[in-house]
Design a protein around this motif. Structure first.
Motif, PDB file in Angstrom:
ATOM      1  N   VAL A 171       0.817  -1.210   0.000  1.00  0.00           N
ATOM      2  CA  VAL A 171       0.000   0.000   0.000  1.00  0.00           C
ATOM      3  C   VAL A 171       0.852   1.262   0.000  1.00  0.00           C
ATOM      4  O   VAL A 171       0.423   2.312  -0.497  1.00  0.00           O
ATOM      5  N   HIS A 172       2.085   1.177   0.512  1.00  0.00           N
ATOM      6  CA  HIS A 172       2.982   2.330   0.549  1.00  0.00           C
ATOM      7  C   HIS A 172       3.887   2.391  -0.676  1.00  0.00           C
ATOM      8  O   HIS A 172       4.770   3.259  -0.747  1.00  0.00           O
ATOM      9  N   VAL A 173       3.677   1.492  -1.619  1.00  0.00           N
ATOM     10  CA  VAL A 173       4.537   1.420  -2.800  1.00  0.00           C
ATOM     11  C   VAL A 173       3.731   1.582  -4.091  1.00  0.00           C
ATOM     12  O   VAL A 173       4.133   2.323  -4.994  1.00  0.00           O
ATOM     13  N   ALA A 174       2.586   0.899  -4.178  1.00  0.00           N
ATOM     14  CA  ALA A 174       1.849   0.822  -5.436  1.00  0.00           C
ATOM     15  C   ALA A 174       0.495   1.524  -5.385  1.00  0.00           C
ATOM     16  O   ALA A 174      -0.422   1.163  -6.117  1.00  0.00           O
ATOM     17  N   SER A 175       0.345   2.526  -4.534  1.00  0.00           N
ATOM     18  CA  SER A 175      -0.905   3.273  -4.429  1.00  0.00           C
ATOM     19  C   SER A 175      -0.776   4.636  -5.098  1.00  0.00           C
ATOM     20  O   SER A 175       0.327   5.185  -5.215  1.00  0.00           O
TER      21      SER A 175
END
Length: 408
Positions: A276-280
């Protein structure tokens, strides 16, 4: 057969509840009608003889059911098919005006409500954009949007509204600071009877689902990609996912299967982070703001992202790397045929992200894992709204529970 889905707030059926069980004449008729409607929805149109063959019903029973559904306005006859002998067969199809539903996607940056017809076509929509969702503001939007969308239908068709399906992130109050919300501002979303407040505000039966579960259900019910085993990623403000096995969306033991945003993936700074902290999309928003640009345009449905340049390039590279590791981890647990990627972005961005993810996956050490294709989703930005709007249809008319409801 699974327990019948039900609106939020409705009690669990007792042991002698025969709804949809086929244990008495009325229950059997309801079950068979749902089975026939489900078959027609899957195939587009079917003649009565085909319905009898596929359902296992007798030709006479199939004919009786079709007459009943036609009288109720749920199906329409198509063009007669002439064979070599005998009378021509008449295929039946769903009547787009046979039923309607409202679907609400309650997101971390936008909320949108749609009016959808019985074949999954969005007729009208209303939307609101915000920095973070305030409870009172969203409730006022829902009330006004429901009234406005109902008013677009002629009075006779308004009676065919089946309810309001709602897709929202579970624990919406979490990650409040990532929303840009002041400390404690999101706590108001902990209210225990949100569905009840929506029912009172709109006058519609309310059906709840996780927003990405709804999106995955829309892909399964209305998408054009053919696969019965896939892991699904929807990239919104926060990325989430779903799991489809044997053609059914899997909810899991606690209803949290497919929580792909929480998967740990390598980060570029040499440590692991949740997907969620990479691909959002909020990661791209932060990149833009750090460069002195506004990220507001990311959330407009008509935005094409064509002027994001190197910022978009950097985000796609970061997101693709994270998605590739998440896919590899998922395939190690179950031999999915595909990994499907969709999201709240233009189709061109979806294509680039899918291709970059496939390239990143090919660079990983996948020895011992089955091959998995990386494919684009086919619904697009409206997947969560379409999935939410389908909830009343699955609850009231159809048997194949591809979208799993959550109890209030």
């Amino acid at each position: 057969m699974d327990e019948a889905v039900r609106p939020a707030g409705e009690g669990r059926p007792s042991d002698d509840d025969e709804r949809l069980r086929g244990s008495n004449q009325a229950g059997l008729r309801a079950h068979n009608e749902r089975a026939v409607l489900s078959l027609i929805r899957r195939h587009g149109e079917l003649a009565k003889s085909e319905i009898a063959r596929l359902s296992g019903l007798s030709p006479q029973t199939a004919s009786v059911i079709m007459r009943s559904l036609e009288n109720d306005g749920l199906v329409l006859p198509g063009e007669p098919r002439r064979g070599r002998v005998g009378q021509p067969s008449v295929p039946m199809r769903l009547n787009p005006d046979g039923a309607f539903s409202l679907g609400l996607k309650l997101g971390r940056r936008t909320s949108e409500m749609v009016l959808m017809d019985f074949v999954g076509r969005v007729r009208e929509s209303r939307a609101i954009l915000y920095r973070f969702p305030r409870y009172a503001e969203v409730l006022a939007f829902v009330t006004d949007a429901a009234d406005a969308l109902r008013a677009t239908l002629p009075p006779l068709l308004r009676r065919r509204l089946s309810g309001l399906g709602v897709g929202l992130p579970f624990e919406l109050w979490a990650w409040g600071e990532a929303h840009g919300a002041p400390p404690g501002e999101m706590e108001e979303w902990r209210r225990p009877d949100f569905a009840g407040e929506l029912e009172r505000a709109t006058g519609e039966a309310v059906f709840l689902a996780n927003d990405v579960t709804a999106a995955c259900g829309a892909e399964q019910a209305f998408g054009t990609g053919v696969s019965s085993h896939y892991v699904y990623f929807f990239v919104g403000a926060f990325v989430g996912g779903g799991i489809v096995i044997d053609g059914s969306l899997v909810s899991g033991r606690t209803g949290n299967a497919g929580a792909l945003g929480s998967m740990l993936v390598p980060a570029r700074e040499g440590r692991q982070r949740q997907l969620v902290h990479v691909a959002s999309i909020h990661v791209l928003e932060r990149l833009l703001e750090e460069a002195g640009r506004s990220g507001v345009e990311l959330w407009r449905k008509d935005a094409d992202w064509s002027d994001l340049g190197v910022h978009l390039d950097a985000w796609i590279a970061i997101a693709a790397e994270g998605l590739a590791h998440a896919i590899a981890g998922a395939v190690a647990v179950y031999d999915f045929e595909k990994a499907v990627i969709d999201g709240s972005f233009p189709a061109g961005v979806r294509r680039r992200l899918t291709e970059a993810t496939a390239d990143a996956l090919a660079r990983l050490d996948l020895q011992g894992l089955p091959p998995v294709a990386v494919a684009e989703g086919t619904i697009g930005r409206s997947a969560r709204e379409v999935g939410s709007a389908s909830l009343p249809f699955f609850a009231k008319f159809l048997l194949d529970h591809r979208v799993l409801l959550a109890e209030r």
